[in-house]
Design a protein around this motif. Structure first.
Motif, PDB file in Angstrom:
ATOM      1  N   SER A 137      20.450  13.292 -36.591  1.00 52.08           N
ATOM      2  CA  SER A 137      20.230  14.689 -36.969  1.00 52.08           C
ATOM      3  C   SER A 137      18.822  15.142 -36.587  1.00 52.08           C
ATOM      4  N   VAL A 138      17.849  14.238 -36.705  1.00 49.94           N
ATOM      5  CA  VAL A 138      16.496  14.547 -36.238  1.00 49.94           C
ATOM      6  C   VAL A 138      16.518  14.814 -34.742  1.00 49.94           C
ATOM      7  N   LEU A 139      17.227  13.969 -33.985  1.00 49.66           N
ATOM      8  CA  LEU A 139      17.328  14.155 -32.539  1.00 49.66           C
ATOM      9  C   LEU A 139      18.021  15.471 -32.200  1.00 49.66           C
ATOM     10  N   HIS A 140      19.060  15.801 -32.968  1.00 44.85           N
ATOM     11  CA  HIS A 140      19.770  17.060 -32.728  1.00 44.85           C
ATOM     12  C   HIS A 140      18.850  18.249 -32.978  1.00 44.85           C
ATOM     13  N   SER A 141      18.058  18.168 -34.024  1.00 42.18           N
ATOM     14  CA  SER A 141      17.106  19.238 -34.324  1.00 42.18           C
ATOM     15  C   SER A 141      16.087  19.380 -33.195  1.00 42.18           C
ATOM     16  N   MET A 142      15.662  18.252 -32.645  1.00 36.83           N
ATOM     17  CA  MET A 142      14.730  18.284 -31.511  1.00 36.83           C
ATOM     18  C   MET A 142      15.396  18.886 -30.279  1.00 36.83           C
ATOM     19  N   ASN A 143      16.691  18.609 -30.090  1.00 39.97           N
ATOM     20  CA  ASN A 143      17.430  19.217 -28.980  1.00 39.97           C
ATOM     21  C   ASN A 143      17.444  20.736 -29.093  1.00 39.97           C
ATOM     22  N   GLU A 144      17.622  21.230 -30.320  1.00 40.63           N
ATOM     23  CA  GLU A 144      17.639  22.678 -30.528  1.00 40.63           C
ATOM     24  C   GLU A 144      16.273  23.281 -30.192  1.00 40.63           C
ATOM     25  N   SER A 145      15.209  22.600 -30.587  1.00 44.58           N
ATOM     26  CA  SER A 145      13.862  23.080 -30.261  1.00 44.58           C
ATOM     27  C   SER A 145      13.632  23.034 -28.752  1.00 44.58           C
ATOM     28  N   PHE A 146      14.133  21.973 -28.126  1.00 41.62           N
ATOM     29  CA  PHE A 146      14.029  21.823 -26.678  1.00 41.62           C
ATOM     30  C   PHE A 146      14.743  22.969 -25.972  1.00 41.62           C
ATOM     31  N   ARG A 147      15.957  23.293 -26.418  1.00 38.86           N
ATOM     32  CA  ARG A 147      16.719  24.396 -25.825  1.00 38.86           C
ATOM     33  C   ARG A 147      15.988  25.722 -25.997  1.00 38.86           C
ATOM     34  N   LYS A 195      25.496   9.343 -23.103  1.00 42.78           N
ATOM     35  CA  LYS A 195      25.865  10.087 -21.901  1.00 42.78           C
ATOM     36  C   LYS A 195      25.761  11.589 -22.146  1.00 42.78           C
ATOM     37  N   ASN A 196      26.234  12.026 -23.306  1.00 42.91           N
ATOM     38  CA  ASN A 196      26.190  13.448 -23.641  1.00 42.91           C
ATOM     39  C   ASN A 196      24.757  13.948 -23.810  1.00 42.91           C
ATOM     40  N   ARG A 197      23.889  13.104 -24.370  1.00 42.62           N
ATOM     41  CA  ARG A 197      22.482  13.482 -24.514  1.00 42.62           C
ATOM     42  C   ARG A 197      21.843  13.709 -23.142  1.00 42.62           C
ATOM     43  N   TYR A 198      22.130  12.802 -22.224  1.00 44.32           N
ATOM     44  CA  TYR A 198      21.565  12.923 -20.878  1.00 44.32           C
ATOM     45  C   TYR A 198      22.111  14.165 -20.176  1.00 44.32           C
ATOM     46  N   LYS A 199      23.407  14.398 -20.330  1.00 44.87           N
ATOM     47  CA  LYS A 199      24.027  15.567 -19.706  1.00 44.87           C
ATOM     48  C   LYS A 199      23.452  16.862 -20.289  1.00 44.87           C
ATOM     49  N   TYR A 200      23.223  16.853 -21.575  1.00 44.94           N
ATOM     50  CA  TYR A 200      22.671  18.040 -22.236  1.00 44.94           C
ATOM     51  C   TYR A 200      21.308  18.392 -21.638  1.00 44.94           C
ATOM     52  N   ALA A 201      20.436  17.389 -21.519  1.00 42.11           N
ATOM     53  CA  ALA A 201      19.108  17.623 -20.966  1.00 42.11           C
ATOM     54  C   ALA A 201      19.197  18.084 -19.516  1.00 42.11           C
ATOM     55  N   THR A 202      20.066  17.436 -18.738  1.00 46.55           N
ATOM     56  CA  THR A 202      20.230  17.812 -17.336  1.00 46.55           C
ATOM     57  C   THR A 202      20.701  19.258 -17.218  1.00 46.55           C
ATOM     58  N   ASP A 203      21.685  19.613 -18.017  1.00 45.74           N
ATOM     59  CA  ASP A 203      22.229  20.972 -17.969  1.00 45.74           C
ATOM     60  C   ASP A 203      21.163  22.019 -18.301  1.00 45.74           C
ATOM     61  N   GLN A 204      20.276  21.695 -19.244  1.00 44.00           N
ATOM     62  CA  GLN A 204      19.226  22.640 -19.614  1.00 44.00           C
ATOM     63  C   GLN A 204      18.290  22.916 -18.447  1.00 44.00           C
ATOM     64  N   PHE A 205      17.899  21.850 -17.734  1.00 45.34           N
ATOM     65  CA  PHE A 205      16.989  22.038 -16.608  1.00 45.34           C
ATOM     66  C   PHE A 205      17.690  22.675 -15.406  1.00 45.34           C
ATOM     67  N   VAL A 206      18.951  22.338 -15.193  1.00 44.43           N
ATOM     68  CA  VAL A 206      19.713  22.991 -14.132  1.00 44.43           C
ATOM     69  C   VAL A 206      19.735  24.497 -14.383  1.00 44.43           C
ATOM     70  N   TRP A 207      20.020  24.866 -15.606  1.00 40.73           N
ATOM     71  CA  TRP A 207      20.058  26.289 -15.963  1.00 40.73           C
ATOM     72  C   TRP A 207      18.690  26.939 -15.731  1.00 40.73           C
ATOM     73  N   LEU A 208      17.619  26.267 -16.149  1.00 43.86           N
ATOM     74  CA  LEU A 208      16.278  26.815 -15.993  1.00 43.86           C
ATOM     75  C   LEU A 208      15.939  27.013 -14.514  1.00 43.86           C
ATOM     76  N   PHE A 209      16.228  26.007 -13.712  1.00 44.60           N
ATOM     77  CA  PHE A 209      15.908  26.118 -12.283  1.00 44.60           C
ATOM     78  C   PHE A 209      16.746  27.211 -11.614  1.00 44.60           C
ATOM     79  N   GLN A 210      17.980  27.366 -12.066  1.00 41.64           N
ATOM     80  CA  GLN A 210      18.816  28.437 -11.521  1.00 41.64           C
ATOM     81  C   GLN A 210      18.271  29.806 -11.887  1.00 41.64           C
ATOM     82  N   GLN A 211      17.674  29.899 -13.076  1.00 40.26           N
ATOM     83  CA  GLN A 211      17.029  31.160 -13.458  1.00 40.26           C
ATOM     84  C   GLN A 211      15.880  31.467 -12.499  1.00 40.26           C
ATOM     85  N   GLY A 212      15.145  30.418 -12.107  1.00 38.00           N
ATOM     86  CA  GLY A 212      14.061  30.594 -11.151  1.00 38.00           C
ATOM     87  C   GLY A 212      14.560  31.052  -9.790  1.00 38.00           C
TER      88      GLY A 212
END
Length: 204
Positions: A62-72, A127-144
């Motif tokens: 749950s701590v990690l999930h909360s950090m994911n939300e802050s990361f997003r 696997k889902n944690r890694y995919k989540y992080a990857t998807d966030q950066f893919v989205w960010l770079f696409q915004q750029g």
């Protein structure tokens, strides 16, 4: 009759447990942590804490999930700045000011991952944690790309994975050796140079 506890108050209690737990995990490590540690740290009974989190593993995830939300949320803020590239660069430049061993929670995450790496049920979680992080950066770079800042020389997903690999690697290194030992600042400079090339950052 007991007063009714509002959902807002429940959420505040939950967040206070998470914040206390994160500090204790960082100080003691995952394996040494026991639920009594967080019970002692917050103004709740044992039953009160367990009504939110069933065990140490549930609490840590749950701590990690909360950090994911802050990361997003941080990724979204970067996307809405005047210059995504400048904002990314500033974040990495700020890493240079962090003192050695200050990011002790990284060590706890590695401990948790190593303890659970042979648990079959955890494979999908990691696997889902890694995919989540990857998807966030893919989205960010696409915004750029959409803003006209980036003209990528490689697929943005490959760049996102490169970003994660470097970021994780350099911070894991500082768990074991000093920033001076790995020439931290120069590594950051080299990374930003390579990342700018990969993303095809348009020079103003």
């Amino acid at each position: 009759m007991s007063p009714k506890v509002t959902e807002s108050h429940k959420e505040q209690r939950r967040l206070s447990i998470l914040n206390a737990a994160k500090e204790i995990f960082a100080k003691k490590g995952y394996e040494a942590f026991v639920m009594q540690d967080v019970i002692d740290a917050v103004d709740l009974s044992r039953g009160g804490v367990y009504s939110y989190f069933s065990n140490k593993e549930d609490l840590f995830e749950s701590v990690l999930h909360s950090m994911n939300e802050s990361f997003r949320d941080g990724i979204e803020r970067l996307a809405h700045t005047d210059s995504i590239w400048q904002s990314l660069s500033n974040e990495f430049e700020s890493f240079k000011e962090i003192e050695d061993k200050q990011d002790s929670f990284t060590a706890v995450q590695i401990e948790f991952f190593l303890i659970n790496r042979r648990v079959p049920e955890k494979a999908a979680y990691f696997k889902n944690r890694y995919k989540y992080a990857t998807d966030q950066f893919v989205w960010l770079f696409q915004q750029g790309v959409e803003k006209g800042e980036f003209q990528p020389r490689y697929p943005v997903e490959a760049i996102a994975r490169y970003y994660i690999t470097f970021n994780d690697g350099i911070h894991i290194s500082t768990i074991f050796v000093s920033k001076q030992d790995i020439d931290y600042n120069q590594q950051i400079d080299l990374f930003l140079s390579q990342l700018a090339y990969m993303l095809g950052v348009k020079q103003k």
